[in-house]
Design a protein around this motif. Structure first.
Motif, PDB file in Angstrom:
ATOM      1  N   SER A  95       1.584  -0.119 -10.582  1.00  0.00           N
ATOM      2  CA  SER A  95       0.581  -1.137 -10.881  1.00  0.00           C
ATOM      3  C   SER A  95      -0.402  -0.621 -11.923  1.00  0.00           C
ATOM      4  CB  SER A  95      -0.155  -1.518  -9.597  1.00  0.00           C
ATOM      5  OG  SER A  95      -1.202  -2.405  -9.870  1.00  0.00           O
ATOM      6  N   PHE A  96      -0.813   0.652 -11.806  1.00  0.00           N
ATOM      7  CA  PHE A  96      -1.723   1.242 -12.787  1.00  0.00           C
ATOM      8  C   PHE A  96      -1.063   1.311 -14.164  1.00  0.00           C
ATOM      9  CE2 PHE A  96      -3.071   5.058 -15.102  1.00  0.00           C
ATOM     10  CZ  PHE A  96      -4.378   4.699 -15.364  1.00  0.00           C
ATOM     11  N   VAL A  97       0.193   1.750 -14.218  1.00  0.00           N
ATOM     12  CA  VAL A  97       0.910   1.835 -15.500  1.00  0.00           C
ATOM     13  C   VAL A  97       1.017   0.443 -16.129  1.00  0.00           C
ATOM     14  CG1 VAL A  97       3.120   2.386 -16.581  1.00  0.00           C
ATOM     15  CG2 VAL A  97       2.133   3.947 -14.902  1.00  0.00           C
TER      16      VAL A  97
ATOM     17  N   LEU B 234     -13.093   5.668 -20.363  1.00  0.00           N
ATOM     18  CA  LEU B 234     -12.434   5.963 -19.093  1.00  0.00           C
ATOM     19  C   LEU B 234     -13.208   5.368 -17.922  1.00  0.00           C
ATOM     20  CD1 LEU B 234     -10.232   7.416 -17.432  1.00  0.00           C
ATOM     21  CD2 LEU B 234     -11.751   9.415 -17.398  1.00  0.00           C
ATOM     22  N   SER B 235     -14.523   5.478 -17.942  1.00  0.00           N
ATOM     23  CA  SER B 235     -15.306   4.906 -16.849  1.00  0.00           C
ATOM     24  C   SER B 235     -15.220   3.385 -16.844  1.00  0.00           C
ATOM     25  CB  SER B 235     -16.752   5.372 -16.899  1.00  0.00           C
ATOM     26  OG  SER B 235     -17.379   4.927 -18.059  1.00  0.00           O
ATOM     27  N   LYS B 236     -15.162   2.775 -18.026  1.00  0.00           N
ATOM     28  CA  LYS B 236     -14.988   1.322 -18.095  1.00  0.00           C
ATOM     29  C   LYS B 236     -13.609   0.925 -17.580  1.00  0.00           C
ATOM     30  CE  LYS B 236     -15.480  -2.617 -21.110  1.00  0.00           C
ATOM     31  NZ  LYS B 236     -15.859  -3.117 -22.422  1.00  0.00           N
ATOM     32  N   LEU B 237     -12.610   1.731 -17.905  1.00  0.00           N
ATOM     33  CA  LEU B 237     -11.254   1.484 -17.408  1.00  0.00           C
ATOM     34  C   LEU B 237     -11.232   1.526 -15.883  1.00  0.00           C
ATOM     35  CD1 LEU B 237      -8.117   1.320 -17.748  1.00  0.00           C
ATOM     36  CD2 LEU B 237      -8.172   3.811 -17.748  1.00  0.00           C
ATOM     37  N   VAL B 238     -11.919   2.486 -15.298  1.00  0.00           N
ATOM     38  CA  VAL B 238     -11.956   2.606 -13.838  1.00  0.00           C
ATOM     39  C   VAL B 238     -12.637   1.385 -13.227  1.00  0.00           C
ATOM     40  CG1 VAL B 238     -12.957   3.938 -11.939  1.00  0.00           C
ATOM     41  CG2 VAL B 238     -11.777   5.103 -13.806  1.00  0.00           C
ATOM     42  N   GLN B 239     -13.703   0.890 -13.843  1.00  0.00           N
ATOM     43  CA  GLN B 239     -14.359  -0.318 -13.350  1.00  0.00           C
ATOM     44  C   GLN B 239     -13.404  -1.513 -13.385  1.00  0.00           C
ATOM     45  OE1 GLN B 239     -17.758  -0.755 -15.891  1.00  0.00           O
ATOM     46  NE2 GLN B 239     -19.052   0.566 -14.630  1.00  0.00           N
TER      47      GLN B 239
ATOM     48  N   PHE C 109       0.850  -1.187   0.000  1.00  0.00           N
ATOM     49  CA  PHE C 109       0.000   0.000   0.000  1.00  0.00           C
ATOM     50  C   PHE C 109       0.887   1.239   0.000  1.00  0.00           C
ATOM     51  CE2 PHE C 109      -2.843  -3.249   1.420  1.00  0.00           C
ATOM     52  CZ  PHE C 109      -4.038  -2.922   0.823  1.00  0.00           C
ATOM     53  N   ASP C 110       1.647   1.387  -1.055  1.00  0.00           N
ATOM     54  CA  ASP C 110       2.564   2.494  -1.230  1.00  0.00           C
ATOM     55  C   ASP C 110       2.131   3.241  -2.484  1.00  0.00           C
ATOM     56  OD1 ASP C 110       5.310   3.167  -2.877  1.00  0.00           O
ATOM     57  OD2 ASP C 110       5.473   3.638  -0.741  1.00  0.00           O
ATOM     58  N   ILE C 111       2.176   4.561  -2.465  1.00  0.00           N
ATOM     59  CA  ILE C 111       1.666   5.351  -3.583  1.00  0.00           C
ATOM     60  C   ILE C 111       2.416   5.047  -4.871  1.00  0.00           C
ATOM     61  CG2 ILE C 111       1.408   7.711  -4.445  1.00  0.00           C
ATOM     62  CD1 ILE C 111       0.831   8.480  -1.483  1.00  0.00           C
ATOM     63  N   ASP C 112       3.736   4.968  -4.813  1.00  0.00           N
ATOM     64  CA  ASP C 112       4.515   4.686  -6.020  1.00  0.00           C
ATOM     65  C   ASP C 112       4.249   3.277  -6.551  1.00  0.00           C
ATOM     66  OD1 ASP C 112       5.676   7.216  -6.062  1.00  0.00           O
ATOM     67  OD2 ASP C 112       7.303   6.586  -4.723  1.00  0.00           O
TER      68      ASP C 112
ATOM     69  N   TYR D 220     -11.625  -3.613 -10.139  1.00  0.00           N
ATOM     70  CA  TYR D 220     -11.686  -5.071 -10.008  1.00  0.00           C
ATOM     71  C   TYR D 220     -10.290  -5.666  -9.792  1.00  0.00           C
ATOM     72  CZ  TYR D 220     -12.484  -9.967 -11.109  1.00  0.00           C
ATOM     73  OH  TYR D 220     -12.517 -11.336 -11.053  1.00  0.00           O
ATOM     74  N   TRP D 221      -9.323  -5.233 -10.597  1.00  0.00           N
ATOM     75  CA  TRP D 221      -7.989  -5.835 -10.562  1.00  0.00           C
ATOM     76  C   TRP D 221      -7.075  -5.257  -9.494  1.00  0.00           C
ATOM     77  CZ3 TRP D 221      -7.445 -10.340 -12.517  1.00  0.00           C
ATOM     78  CH2 TRP D 221      -8.230 -10.726 -13.601  1.00  0.00           C
ATOM     79  N   ASP D 222      -7.278  -4.015  -9.089  1.00  0.00           N
ATOM     80  CA  ASP D 222      -6.424  -3.422  -8.060  1.00  0.00           C
ATOM     81  C   ASP D 222      -7.290  -2.599  -7.103  1.00  0.00           C
ATOM     82  OD1 ASP D 222      -4.423  -2.404  -6.485  1.00  0.00           O
ATOM     83  OD2 ASP D 222      -3.126  -1.873  -8.156  1.00  0.00           O
ATOM     84  N   PRO D 223      -7.825  -3.239  -6.074  1.00  0.00           N
ATOM     85  CA  PRO D 223      -8.731  -2.543  -5.165  1.00  0.00           C
ATOM     86  C   PRO D 223      -8.039  -1.522  -4.263  1.00  0.00           C
ATOM     87  CG  PRO D 223      -8.378  -4.790  -4.436  1.00  0.00           C
ATOM     88  CD  PRO D 223      -7.703  -4.655  -5.767  1.00  0.00           C
TER      89      PRO D 223
END
Length: 105
Positions: free
Chosen positions: A11-13, A51-56, A3-6, A60-63
């Motif tokens: 993970s998002f990238v 974008l909204s689908k990406l956020v969904q 749970f680290d910001i970087d 799911y994959w990274d809560p």
């Protein structure tokens, strides 16, 4: 999970660079932006829907990531065919801190 910001941003990238059916044994892992945006960049509504689908998918994959949709958005450069995603998010454990980062596709 870390749970680290970087670590969460990395993970998002990684999620953004992974397309569905790209990973062996996990074909459902990844985002579907290629499919959603391939021919739709001229329609701004389609980009925001993607974008909204990406956020969904990301939820799911990274809560760990809590996306603030009011401060997130998409900047489109039609002349150069570039999409810039501006993501405002919180990380679980750091709920009081809003992080804003951008990623160019």
């Amino acid at each position: 999970k870390v749970f680290d910001i970087d670590a969460v941003w990395q993970s998002f990238v990684n999620f953004m660079k992974t397309r569905k059916r790209q990973r062996f044994f996990r074909p459902e892992l990844g985002n579907s932006l290629n499919k959603d945006l391939l021919f739709e960049l001229e329609y701004e509504d389609a980009v925001f829907l993607a974008l909204s689908k990406l956020v969904q998918e990301l939820n799911y994959w990274d809560p760990r990531i809590i996306v603030d949709m009011n401060k997130s958005g998409v900047d489109i450069d039609y002349d150069n065919m570039i999409v810039k995603i501006i993501l405002a998010f919180r990380v679980k454990g750091f709920e009081n801190q809003i992080i804003t980062k951008s990623l160019t596709l």
